[in-house]
Structure formats: structure tokens, C-alpha cells
Design a protein around this motif. Sequence first.
Motif, PDB file in Angstrom:
ATOM      1  N   TRP A 104     -12.466   8.962  -5.317  1.00  0.00           N
ATOM      2  CA  TRP A 104     -11.276   8.154  -5.569  1.00  0.00           C
ATOM      3  C   TRP A 104     -11.669   6.841  -6.206  1.00  0.00           C
ATOM      4  N   ALA A 105     -10.692   6.210  -6.828  1.00  0.00           N
ATOM      5  CA  ALA A 105     -10.924   4.953  -7.524  1.00  0.00           C
ATOM      6  C   ALA A 105      -9.754   4.021  -7.287  1.00  0.00           C
ATOM      7  N   SER A 106     -10.028   2.735  -7.418  1.00  0.00           N
ATOM      8  CA  SER A 106      -8.975   1.721  -7.366  1.00  0.00           C
ATOM      9  C   SER A 106      -9.392   0.583  -8.291  1.00  0.00           C
ATOM     10  N   TRP A 107      -8.472  -0.312  -8.562  1.00  0.00           N
ATOM     11  CA  TRP A 107      -8.765  -1.449  -9.436  1.00  0.00           C
ATOM     12  C   TRP A 107      -9.313  -2.575  -8.567  1.00  0.00           C
ATOM     13  N   GLY A 108     -10.630  -2.714  -8.547  1.00  0.00           N
ATOM     14  CA  GLY A 108     -11.289  -3.663  -7.657  1.00  0.00           C
ATOM     15  C   GLY A 108     -11.634  -2.980  -6.343  1.00  0.00           C
ATOM     16  N   ASP A 109     -12.182  -3.751  -5.434  1.00  0.00           N
ATOM     17  CA  ASP A 109     -12.652  -3.194  -4.164  1.00  0.00           C
ATOM     18  C   ASP A 109     -11.712  -3.518  -2.995  1.00  0.00           C
ATOM     19  N   TYR A 110     -10.622  -4.242  -3.295  1.00  0.00           N
ATOM     20  CA  TYR A 110      -9.685  -4.632  -2.239  1.00  0.00           C
ATOM     21  C   TYR A 110      -9.160  -3.414  -1.482  1.00  0.00           C
ATOM     22  N   PHE A 151      -8.480  -0.333   3.536  1.00  0.00           N
ATOM     23  CA  PHE A 151      -8.516   0.908   4.314  1.00  0.00           C
ATOM     24  C   PHE A 151      -9.541   0.819   5.444  1.00  0.00           C
ATOM     25  N   VAL A 152     -10.736   0.331   5.136  1.00  0.00           N
ATOM     26  CA  VAL A 152     -11.782   0.210   6.158  1.00  0.00           C
ATOM     27  C   VAL A 152     -11.304  -0.685   7.303  1.00  0.00           C
ATOM     28  N   ARG A 153     -10.745  -1.843   6.959  1.00  0.00           N
ATOM     29  CA  ARG A 153     -10.257  -2.805   7.965  1.00  0.00           C
ATOM     30  C   ARG A 153      -9.149  -2.208   8.817  1.00  0.00           C
ATOM     31  N   GLN A 154      -8.141  -1.620   8.143  1.00  0.00           N
ATOM     32  CA  GLN A 154      -6.979  -1.140   8.886  1.00  0.00           C
ATOM     33  C   GLN A 154      -7.316   0.098   9.713  1.00  0.00           C
TER      34      GLN A 154
END
Length: 197
Positions: free
Chosen positions: A105-111, A116-119
Motif C-alpha cells: 500500500w501507499a500514501s502521500w507522505g508517512d502520516y 494507523f500504527v498509533r490508533q
Amino acid sequence: MDRHGTDGGHVSLLNVIDLEATCWEAQPPPGAVSEIVEIGLAVVDLVARERVARHRILVRPARSRVSAFCTELTGISQAEADTGVSFAEACERLVRDHGAAVRPWASWGDYDRHQFVRQCAADRVPYPFGRPAERAHTDAKAVFAEAHGLRRRPGMARALELAGLPLEGRHHRGVDDAWNIAALVLGLAERGSWPAP
């Protein structure tokens, strides 16, 4: 299995994800934390070089509310968020319906990955994506900046301008942003700049 990889295992498929989360103009209210309210997902077939599906999962926040600022930015109201599924159910859907455990999977930036990791940690929900978290994920913003020789990593809207692509839909709407990021990913793939799975 069809070419869209309905069993989630088709090697040419990439999930492009964009999140919208509760946010505030200044500091969050006491006790409130930023939580995902929308998961936008576009499926890219890297072999066929096309966007093959788009999905939207609304998520009901449990420890915060959608502010007026957030509604103005995303178009998502508290009433709409209330119709969403729990975060745990959203993660289950990503795995069950969208092959999140096996597809890159990909996203724009690492936010998005960090959120996801935090939540997942905060809600004690299993992380829905492949392990390790960093290896299954590609930061499309970093790939774009490197491919275009840019010192600074541009926002999605600026990247679309640089690539000569239109911004489709509403900016800061997860499902539309995922669709636009997917177009940027395809452009990178055409240049031979997208990393091989």
C-alpha cells in the motif's frame, strides 16, 4: 481469481490510501485525540497501468468529535461520521474486502501509516497491513520528489500541477485524494520510478 485480485493476493495490485481524521484549528479539546473518520482507498493495477476501484470507509470516532474546522476542511460532519463503522470494523474491512494484509500500500507522505500504527495501538486493534509496517508501505510523496529531482516534497495538489494532472473531486476528501494519489503513482510507474513490489 480475476485480474482485480478479489482474493486480495493479486501481485499487480496496490492499495492507495488517504485518511481524514478529526482535527482542530488550534489545540484539541481536553481529552480529545485525532482519530480517523474516513479511509479513502483507490486500487491501482500496476501491470495494466490503471486505477481499477475506489472505496470509502467512514469511521465513527470514539474519543473525539468532528469540529467545525474539520467539517470545513473535509466536508465530513459529525452526523455523517456517526453513521460510520468502528475503527476495529474498518480495519477488518480493509483486510477482508481489500486484501490489506497481503497487498502493498501507499500514501502521500508517512502520516497515514503513523496514524494507523498509533490508533491501532491505542484501540488495541490488530494492524491491518502487512508486516513489518515500513516494508509493506511506500511513501509516494518521497518517491515523487526523488523522481522529479525536487529538494522539497510537495503536497498532493502541487504534485498534480507538476505532473500536469487534474485534481479530481474535492481536496481533503479521503476517497478523492486517494484517487488523485493513484494517478500520481501511475505516472511514476510509467516513468519506471515506482519501486518494484
